[in-house]
Design a protein around this motif. Structure first.
Motif, PDB file in Angstrom:
ATOM      1  N   TYR A 167       0.885  -1.170   0.000  1.00  0.00           N
ATOM      2  CA  TYR A 167       0.000   0.000   0.000  1.00  0.00           C
ATOM      3  C   TYR A 167       0.919   1.215   0.000  1.00  0.00           C
ATOM      4  CZ  TYR A 167      -3.806  -3.141   1.315  1.00  0.00           C
ATOM      5  OH  TYR A 167      -4.725  -4.147   1.332  1.00  0.00           O
TER       6      TYR A 167
ATOM      7  N   ALA B   3       2.441  -4.395   3.113  1.00  0.00           N
ATOM      8  CA  ALA B   3       1.575  -4.928   4.168  1.00  0.00           C
ATOM      9  C   ALA B   3       1.836  -6.419   4.346  1.00  0.00           C
ATOM     10  CB  ALA B   3       0.108  -4.708   3.817  1.00  0.00           C
TER      11      ALA B   3
ATOM     12  N   SER C 177      -2.058  -6.684  15.699  1.00  0.00           N
ATOM     13  CA  SER C 177      -2.747  -5.762  14.804  1.00  0.00           C
ATOM     14  C   SER C 177      -1.779  -5.179  13.777  1.00  0.00           C
ATOM     15  CB  SER C 177      -3.352  -4.644  15.659  1.00  0.00           C
ATOM     16  OG  SER C 177      -4.088  -3.799  14.837  1.00  0.00           O
ATOM     17  N   GLY C 178      -2.205  -5.175  12.517  1.00  0.00           N
ATOM     18  CA  GLY C 178      -1.390  -4.562  11.470  1.00  0.00           C
ATOM     19  C   GLY C 178      -0.333  -5.478  10.868  1.00  0.00           C
ATOM     20  N   CYS C 179      -0.320  -6.768  11.244  1.00  0.00           N
ATOM     21  CA  CYS C 179       0.756  -7.654  10.755  1.00  0.00           C
ATOM     22  C   CYS C 179       0.464  -8.199   9.360  1.00  0.00           C
ATOM     23  CB  CYS C 179       0.995  -8.801  11.725  1.00  0.00           C
ATOM     24  SG  CYS C 179      -0.317 -10.040  11.709  1.00  0.00           S
ATOM     25  N   GLY C 180      -0.740  -7.953   8.828  1.00  0.00           N
ATOM     26  CA  GLY C 180      -1.033  -8.369   7.454  1.00  0.00           C
ATOM     27  C   GLY C 180      -1.969  -9.560   7.331  1.00  0.00           C
ATOM     28  N   LYS C 181      -2.629  -9.948   8.420  1.00  0.00           N
ATOM     29  CA  LYS C 181      -3.517 -11.117   8.387  1.00  0.00           C
ATOM     30  C   LYS C 181      -4.689 -10.894   7.445  1.00  0.00           C
ATOM     31  CE  LYS C 181      -4.604 -10.567  12.759  1.00  0.00           C
ATOM     32  NZ  LYS C 181      -3.828  -9.417  13.247  1.00  0.00           N
ATOM     33  N   THR C 182      -5.391  -9.774   7.660  1.00  0.00           N
ATOM     34  CA  THR C 182      -6.588  -9.513   6.856  1.00  0.00           C
ATOM     35  C   THR C 182      -6.218  -9.310   5.390  1.00  0.00           C
ATOM     36  OG1 THR C 182      -7.726  -8.568   8.739  1.00  0.00           O
ATOM     37  CG2 THR C 182      -8.562  -7.945   6.593  1.00  0.00           C
ATOM     38  N   THR C 183      -5.123  -8.626   5.148  1.00  0.00           N
ATOM     39  CA  THR C 183      -4.682  -8.421   3.764  1.00  0.00           C
ATOM     40  C   THR C 183      -4.437  -9.777   3.097  1.00  0.00           C
ATOM     41  OG1 THR C 183      -3.682  -6.329   4.410  1.00  0.00           O
ATOM     42  CG2 THR C 183      -2.935  -7.288   2.335  1.00  0.00           C
TER      43      THR C 183
ATOM     44  N   GLU D 270     -11.801 -12.697  11.789  1.00  0.00           N
ATOM     45  CA  GLU D 270     -12.133 -12.395  13.193  1.00  0.00           C
ATOM     46  C   GLU D 270     -13.641 -12.479  13.417  1.00  0.00           C
ATOM     47  OE1 GLU D 270      -9.849 -10.401  15.620  1.00  0.00           O
ATOM     48  OE2 GLU D 270      -8.245  -9.815  14.268  1.00  0.00           O
TER      49      GLU D 270
END
Ligand code: ATP
Length: 375
Positions: free
Chosen positions: A21, A26, A46-52, A167
């Motif tokens: 990004y 990410a 949080s922010g480690c790239g799981k959702t991406t 989640e």
């Protein structure tokens, strides 16, 4: 084949996947193979790239590098609805003006599935999540846990080969979450579908997963079974992120047999290890609270793995006593000991902290996921 899932489960491969990004990656150079029918968690802060990562499997984001395969098929730039996957989102994303049954039927209606077949499939999906008797209600007339079940049914009715879950239980209270963890695992077992589950809750991942991918700053730190990541963390980050851990910093002063001696400000630590260490290496040693012993009195001899401390705190958690001891330099060491072992509990008296060489993990010096364990 299971009653609802007519499509066989599929494997998922991420091959050198990267997503950027702006200037920031990410997700970087991610390689992961998920066997068909497995329950795999993507776990990390949080922010480690799981959702991406999940969104790239689902087709909501396209990788800037590498490829995503489902089964043997390279997904390329296929949009989400052309992939054999469905996603359960954190927010559930139910339509408020539609009934439970119509919410579940929505995707099938769009695909013009014949009415009789549609009703049958919706009923079976609602049966699976035990929500058939709520078919006529609106989402606002359901509890959080019930809405979560409807969201599951809505995804499962499409008979995906892979179910992606972002989640899905974060809005539920703790007790309901624990119940849903059991249900979700049973459901996955029953269906045999591949589940890819995003969570930052290590307890959730450890309870439910066949394999856990621990991520940090867009990269994979370790991929293994729950016991592998818990008992044999590959990095200091994983050791600190999963479960509680006591960390001490030190320098290797000798190698003997299958062990390394580490001088720390708190005392000498002997660790069983086959890591390629040399004298002089700066390291961190990590010891889990449940492997720490607390003995009355000061250490009797200058032996490794015997540390002088003072008992500062005792609290009871179920059948376990959590003891907090403080070394002369103010470092706190936490022990979790069964009440039945009757450890010393009198505060502000000298104690000896001890552990076995096999309980110690050694990592190169560097940042860990958590600071040394606090009381
Ligand atoms: P969380 O548990 O908080 O949801 P996560 O591990 O799922 O975190 P991602 O949502 O994948 O993390 O985000 C990874 C990184 O990419 C973060 O630094 C985030 O700010 C950034 N990021 C995610 N989506 C976008 C976007 N659409 N535009 C810009 N940056 C983004």
């Amino acid at each position: 084949m299971s009653p609802t899932t007519r499509n066989p489960a599929a494997s998922v491969d991420l091959v050198g996947v990267g997503k950027r990004y702006g200037a920031a990656w990410a997700v970087e150079d991610l390689a992961l193979h998920i066997d068909a029918g497995q329950f795999v968690s993507l776990l990390g802060p949080s922010g480690c790239g799981k959702t991406t990562t999940l969104r790239m499997v689902g087709g909501f984001e396209l990788p800037d590098r590498g490829s995503v395969l489902i089964g043997d098929a390279d997904m390329g730039s296929l949009p989400p609805h052309r992939r054999p996957v469905n996603t359960v989102f954190q927010s559930y994303a139910l339509f408020p003006h539609l009934s439970v049954a119509d919410n579940v039927a929505y995707g099938l209606t769009m695909r013009r599935v014949p009415k009789a077949q549609l009703r049958d499939r919706v009923d079976r999906a609602l049966d699976l999540v035990r929500m058939r008797s709520f078919a006529g209600r609106r989402p606002s007339q359901l509890s959080g846990g019930q809405q979560q079940r409807v969201a599951m049914a809505r995804a499962l009715v499409n008979e995906p080969s892979v179910l992606l879950l972002d989640e899905p239980m974060s809005a539920l209270d703790r007790k309901l979450r624990e119940e849903m963890q059991v249900e979700l695992k049973l459901l996955q077992h029953e269906l045999g579908v591949t589940f890819v589950f995003v969570t930052h809750d290590q307890g959730e991942a450890l309870t439910m997963s066949d394999q856990i991918a621990v991520m940090n700053q867009g990269r994979l730190e370790q991929y293994g079974t729950p016991s592998e990541v818990y008992d044999h963390p590959a990095t200091g980050f994983v050791a600190g992120f999963i479960g509680q851990q006591n960390f001490l910093s030190g320098r290797v002063t000798g190698i003997r047999g299958d062990g390394a001696l580490v001088q720390t400000p708190q005392g000498v630590v002997l660790a069983t290890t086959d890591a390629p260490l040399s004298t002089g290496d700066e390291v961190q040693v990590a010891v889990r609270p449940e492997t720490v012993q607390v003995l009355s009195g000061v250490p009797t001899a200058e032996e490794p793995n015997r540390i002088a401390a003072t008992l500062r705190g005792v609290s009871q958690i179920g059948h376990t006593l959590q003891l907090v001891a403080e070394t002369p330099d103010g470092t706190r060491i936490v022990a979790a000991i069964p009440r039945s072992a009757a450890p010393p509990t009198q505060l502000d008296v000298p104690v000896t902290i001890a552990w076995a060489p096999a309980a110690v993990r050694i990592f190169p010096a560097g940042p860990t996921a958590a600071p040394p364990t606090a009381p």
